[in-house]
Design a protein around this motif. Structure first.
Motif, PDB file in Angstrom:
ATOM      1  N   ASP A   1       0.706  -1.184   0.017  1.00  0.00           N
ATOM      2  CA  ASP A   1       0.079  -0.011   0.111  1.00  0.00           C
ATOM      3  C   ASP A   1       0.871   1.250   0.165  1.00  0.00           C
ATOM      4  OD1 ASP A   1      -2.495   1.500   0.015  1.00  0.00           O
ATOM      5  OD2 ASP A   1      -2.190   1.697   2.316  1.00  0.00           O
ATOM      6  N   ASN A   2       0.724   2.050  -0.767  1.00  0.00           N
ATOM      7  CA  ASN A   2       1.315   3.409  -1.008  1.00  0.00           C
ATOM      8  C   ASN A   2       2.964   3.038  -1.078  1.00  0.00           C
ATOM      9  OD1 ASN A   2       1.988   6.157  -1.355  1.00  0.00           O
ATOM     10  ND2 ASN A   2       1.944   6.447   0.902  1.00  0.00           N
ATOM     11  N   ARG A   3       3.233   1.966  -1.772  1.00  0.00           N
ATOM     12  CA  ARG A   3       4.619   1.488  -2.105  1.00  0.00           C
ATOM     13  C   ARG A   3       5.449   0.922  -0.913  1.00  0.00           C
ATOM     14  NH1 ARG A   3       7.969   5.460  -5.827  1.00  0.00           N
ATOM     15  NH2 ARG A   3       9.252   3.405  -6.104  1.00  0.00           N
ATOM     16  N   ARG A   4       4.775   0.820  -0.088  1.00  0.00           N
ATOM     17  CA  ARG A   4       5.282   0.027   1.349  1.00  0.00           C
ATOM     18  C   ARG A   4       4.630  -1.163   1.643  1.00  0.00           C
ATOM     19  NH1 ARG A   4       7.968   3.374   4.736  1.00  0.00           N
ATOM     20  NH2 ARG A   4       7.300   2.449   6.777  1.00  0.00           N
ATOM     21  N   PRO A   5       5.057  -2.179   1.855  1.00  0.00           N
ATOM     22  CA  PRO A   5       4.539  -3.578   2.380  1.00  0.00           C
ATOM     23  C   PRO A   5       3.837  -3.444   3.743  1.00  0.00           C
ATOM     24  CG  PRO A   5       6.985  -3.758   2.975  1.00  0.00           C
ATOM     25  CD  PRO A   5       6.850  -2.286   2.202  1.00  0.00           C
ATOM     26  N   VAL A   6       2.793  -4.132   3.808  1.00  0.00           N
ATOM     27  CA  VAL A   6       1.930  -3.886   4.912  1.00  0.00           C
ATOM     28  C   VAL A   6       1.676  -5.273   5.603  1.00  0.00           C
ATOM     29  CG1 VAL A   6       0.546  -1.907   4.109  1.00  0.00           C
ATOM     30  CG2 VAL A   6      -0.340  -4.429   3.590  1.00  0.00           C
ATOM     31  N   GLY A   7       2.345  -6.182   5.171  1.00  0.00           N
ATOM     32  CA  GLY A   7       2.332  -7.583   5.725  1.00  0.00           C
ATOM     33  C   GLY A   7       2.704  -8.584   4.966  1.00  0.00           C
ATOM     34  N   THR A   8       2.738  -9.932   5.080  1.00  0.00           N
ATOM     35  CA  THR A   8       2.999 -11.141   4.193  1.00  0.00           C
ATOM     36  C   THR A   8       1.901 -11.950   4.407  1.00  0.00           C
ATOM     37  OG1 THR A   8       4.040 -12.292   6.168  1.00  0.00           O
ATOM     38  CG2 THR A   8       5.289 -10.849   5.055  1.00  0.00           C
ATOM     39  N   ALA A   9       1.932 -12.990   3.461  1.00  0.00           N
ATOM     40  CA  ALA A   9       0.914 -14.196   3.729  1.00  0.00           C
ATOM     41  C   ALA A   9       1.542 -15.326   3.016  1.00  0.00           C
ATOM     42  CB  ALA A   9      -0.356 -13.883   3.144  1.00  0.00           C
ATOM     43  N   ILE A  10       1.324 -16.435   3.383  1.00  0.00           N
ATOM     44  CA  ILE A  10       2.097 -17.874   2.742  1.00  0.00           C
ATOM     45  C   ILE A  10       0.916 -18.908   2.908  1.00  0.00           C
ATOM     46  CG2 ILE A  10       3.233 -18.538   4.998  1.00  0.00           C
ATOM     47  CD1 ILE A  10       5.403 -19.440   2.811  1.00  0.00           C
ATOM     48  N   ILE A  11       0.676 -19.771   2.010  1.00  0.00           N
ATOM     49  CA  ILE A  11       0.043 -20.955   2.127  1.00  0.00           C
ATOM     50  C   ILE A  11       0.882 -22.149   2.033  1.00  0.00           C
ATOM     51  CG2 ILE A  11      -1.787 -22.084   0.765  1.00  0.00           C
ATOM     52  CD1 ILE A  11      -2.599 -19.768  -0.256  1.00  0.00           C
ATOM     53  N   VAL A  12       0.614 -22.829   3.029  1.00  0.00           N
ATOM     54  CA  VAL A  12       1.342 -24.334   3.193  1.00  0.00           C
ATOM     55  C   VAL A  12       0.353 -25.556   3.297  1.00  0.00           C
ATOM     56  CG1 VAL A  12       3.379 -23.088   4.445  1.00  0.00           C
ATOM     57  CG2 VAL A  12       1.790 -24.101   5.738  1.00  0.00           C
ATOM     58  N   ALA A  13       1.067 -26.633   2.977  1.00  0.00           N
ATOM     59  CA  ALA A  13       0.295 -27.915   3.341  1.00  0.00           C
ATOM     60  C   ALA A  13       0.641 -28.433   4.620  1.00  0.00           C
ATOM     61  CB  ALA A  13       0.742 -28.791   2.002  1.00  0.00           C
TER      62      ALA A  13
ATOM     63  N   PHE B   1      -3.871 -31.238   3.920  1.00  0.00           N
ATOM     64  CA  PHE B   1      -4.850 -30.055   3.982  1.00  0.00           C
ATOM     65  C   PHE B   1      -3.725 -28.740   3.773  1.00  0.00           C
ATOM     66  CE2 PHE B   1      -3.087 -31.158   8.324  1.00  0.00           C
ATOM     67  CZ  PHE B   1      -2.771 -29.966   8.935  1.00  0.00           C
ATOM     68  N   PHE B   2      -4.310 -27.619   3.608  1.00  0.00           N
ATOM     69  CA  PHE B   2      -3.610 -26.323   3.501  1.00  0.00           C
ATOM     70  C   PHE B   2      -4.131 -25.314   4.332  1.00  0.00           C
ATOM     71  CE2 PHE B   2      -3.475 -28.863  -0.364  1.00  0.00           C
ATOM     72  CZ  PHE B   2      -2.111 -28.866  -0.904  1.00  0.00           C
ATOM     73  N   VAL B   3      -3.051 -24.630   4.716  1.00  0.00           N
ATOM     74  CA  VAL B   3      -3.330 -23.611   5.674  1.00  0.00           C
ATOM     75  C   VAL B   3      -2.683 -22.077   5.489  1.00  0.00           C
ATOM     76  CG1 VAL B   3      -2.453 -22.722   7.863  1.00  0.00           C
ATOM     77  CG2 VAL B   3      -3.119 -24.999   7.742  1.00  0.00           C
ATOM     78  N   VAL B   4      -3.486 -21.040   5.445  1.00  0.00           N
ATOM     79  CA  VAL B   4      -2.898 -19.830   4.925  1.00  0.00           C
ATOM     80  C   VAL B   4      -2.722 -19.120   6.326  1.00  0.00           C
ATOM     81  CG1 VAL B   4      -5.300 -18.661   4.926  1.00  0.00           C
ATOM     82  CG2 VAL B   4      -3.205 -17.758   3.768  1.00  0.00           C
ATOM     83  N   LEU B   5      -1.660 -18.310   6.463  1.00  0.00           N
ATOM     84  CA  LEU B   5      -0.953 -17.569   7.656  1.00  0.00           C
ATOM     85  C   LEU B   5      -0.480 -16.226   7.018  1.00  0.00           C
ATOM     86  CD1 LEU B   5       1.584 -18.718  10.257  1.00  0.00           C
ATOM     87  CD2 LEU B   5       1.973 -16.771   8.871  1.00  0.00           C
ATOM     88  N   SER B   6      -1.062 -15.146   7.773  1.00  0.00           N
ATOM     89  CA  SER B   6      -0.814 -13.785   7.450  1.00  0.00           C
ATOM     90  C   SER B   6       0.127 -13.073   8.460  1.00  0.00           C
ATOM     91  CB  SER B   6      -1.819 -13.206   6.879  1.00  0.00           C
ATOM     92  OG  SER B   6      -2.980 -12.827   7.888  1.00  0.00           O
ATOM     93  N   THR B   7       0.894 -12.086   8.281  1.00  0.00           N
ATOM     94  CA  THR B   7       1.349 -11.407   9.280  1.00  0.00           C
ATOM     95  C   THR B   7       1.205  -9.790   8.915  1.00  0.00           C
ATOM     96  OG1 THR B   7       3.632 -11.104   8.437  1.00  0.00           O
ATOM     97  CG2 THR B   7       3.165 -13.020   9.310  1.00  0.00           C
ATOM     98  N   ASP B   8       1.801  -9.098  10.100  1.00  0.00           N
ATOM     99  CA  ASP B   8       1.805  -7.670   9.616  1.00  0.00           C
ATOM    100  C   ASP B   8       3.296  -7.347   9.178  1.00  0.00           C
ATOM    101  OD1 ASP B   8       3.571  -7.693  12.033  1.00  0.00           O
ATOM    102  OD2 ASP B   8       2.160  -6.700  13.377  1.00  0.00           O
ATOM    103  N   ARG B   9       3.479  -6.074   8.975  1.00  0.00           N
ATOM    104  CA  ARG B   9       5.116  -5.693   8.717  1.00  0.00           C
ATOM    105  C   ARG B   9       6.089  -6.105   9.742  1.00  0.00           C
ATOM    106  NH1 ARG B   9       6.485  -0.973   8.570  1.00  0.00           N
ATOM    107  NH2 ARG B   9       7.815  -0.864   6.783  1.00  0.00           N
ATOM    108  N   GLN B  10       5.736  -6.293  10.658  1.00  0.00           N
ATOM    109  CA  GLN B  10       6.722  -6.705  11.885  1.00  0.00           C
ATOM    110  C   GLN B  10       6.809  -8.445  11.816  1.00  0.00           C
ATOM    111  OE1 GLN B  10       4.679  -4.102  12.447  1.00  0.00           O
ATOM    112  NE2 GLN B  10       6.209  -2.949  11.941  1.00  0.00           N
ATOM    113  N   LEU B  11       6.150  -8.890  10.969  1.00  0.00           N
ATOM    114  CA  LEU B  11       6.195 -10.668  10.862  1.00  0.00           C
ATOM    115  C   LEU B  11       5.484 -10.994  12.206  1.00  0.00           C
ATOM    116  CD1 LEU B  11       9.565 -11.639   9.246  1.00  0.00           C
ATOM    117  CD2 LEU B  11       7.094 -11.206   8.160  1.00  0.00           C
ATOM    118  N   VAL B  12       4.364 -10.334  12.762  1.00  0.00           N
ATOM    119  CA  VAL B  12       3.701 -10.930  13.863  1.00  0.00           C
ATOM    120  C   VAL B  12       2.499 -11.414  13.203  1.00  0.00           C
ATOM    121  CG1 VAL B  12       2.293 -10.226  15.889  1.00  0.00           C
ATOM    122  CG2 VAL B  12       4.662  -9.183  15.659  1.00  0.00           C
ATOM    123  N   ILE B  13       2.065 -12.663  13.357  1.00  0.00           N
ATOM    124  CA  ILE B  13       0.872 -13.424  13.029  1.00  0.00           C
ATOM    125  C   ILE B  13      -0.417 -12.738  13.187  1.00  0.00           C
ATOM    126  CG2 ILE B  13      -0.212 -15.497  12.852  1.00  0.00           C
ATOM    127  CD1 ILE B  13       2.471 -17.069  13.758  1.00  0.00           C
TER     128      ILE B  13
END
Length: 250
Positions: A157-169, A177-189
């Protein structure tokens, strides 16, 4: 690479180039969408073409080995579809009507987009693990190999990362089964859930994941006193957190 290194981004989405996608590009001359082999982007279950590619050896020779097959059952052979820039893994894309499967807006799985509803731009970071990263993962009790390549989705957002997400089995009693996990910019879930449980409907139970939001991917630990499916769910979450840690935290 760290999130700090992603602060200065172009306004458009950037593409990851995992090893299998690069092999596809070498074979057919263009970078495919992850949807060639996955049902809904990197990290999600493989489709029929992805399974055929896996069964044929997951290497450059596998493309020729499955070229005469028709993975998606649309009447066009895999090799002909790929050559025509249509998706060999989807019957909605044919050589005569390829569709927009290569459009960058289609590269981010819906499960990830739903977690960041106000975001329209993503940086895609490949998770292809180096020997050093494999060693760091092992120190957390997580085994990673070259076949574990994945995609990390970084909403911008506005050229700045606001978090992350990843999908794993995850795995339990021979089922996936598959799980999605997201974090904020500080990599807090910020969120964890099962998005594709197949026959393991119990893996969708929110109670399996409620303890993870608020924990850092760097310090996340799983309980020693759980067994069965809860243990498998926790191991999947630890795996996701570890992938983010070793790729994004030097």
């Amino acid at each position: 690479m760290g999130l700090a290194g992603l602060l200065l981004l172009s306004s458009g989405p950037a593409l990851a180039e995992p090893a299998f996608a690069r092999q596809y590009k070498n074979q057919y001359g263009y970078m495919p969408s992850c949807n060639a082999c996955h049902k809904d982007g990197g990290g999600t279950p493989v489709n029929r073409y992805g399974q055929q590619f896996k069964d044929a050896g997951l290497n450059a020779g596998a493309f020729n080995a499955i070229a005469e097959l028709d993975a998606d059952g649309d009447g066009a052979r895999n090799g002909a579809e790929a050559t025509a820039r249509s998706n060999p893994g989807s019957d909605r894309s044919t050589p005569d009507a390829p569709g927009d499967w290569l459009d960058t807006s289609n590269l981010v799985p819906r499960a990830v987009r739903d977690l960041f509803p106000d975001v329209t731009t993503y940086k895609l970071v490949d998770a292809i693990f180096t020997d050093k990263e494999v060693t760091r993962a092992a120190e957390r009790g997580v085994t990673l190999t070259a076949e574990d390549e994945n995609t990390i989705y970084v909403p911008v957002d506005n050229r700045r990362p606001v978090g992350t997400a990843i999908i794993v089995a995850g795995q339990f009693e021979g089922q996936q089964f598959f799980v999605v996990l997201s974090t904020d910019r500080q990599l807090v879930i910020t969120h964890v859930e099962a998005i594709d449980a197949g026959p393991l409907e119990a893996a969708r139970d929110d109670d399996l994941y409620q303890s993870f939001p608020g924990q850092s991917v760097e310090t996340l630990q799983i309980a020693d006193d759980v067994t069965g499916l809860p243990r498998a769910a926790q191991q999947a979450v630890l795996r996701a957190a570890t992938m983010l840690q070793v790729r994004l935290k030097p």
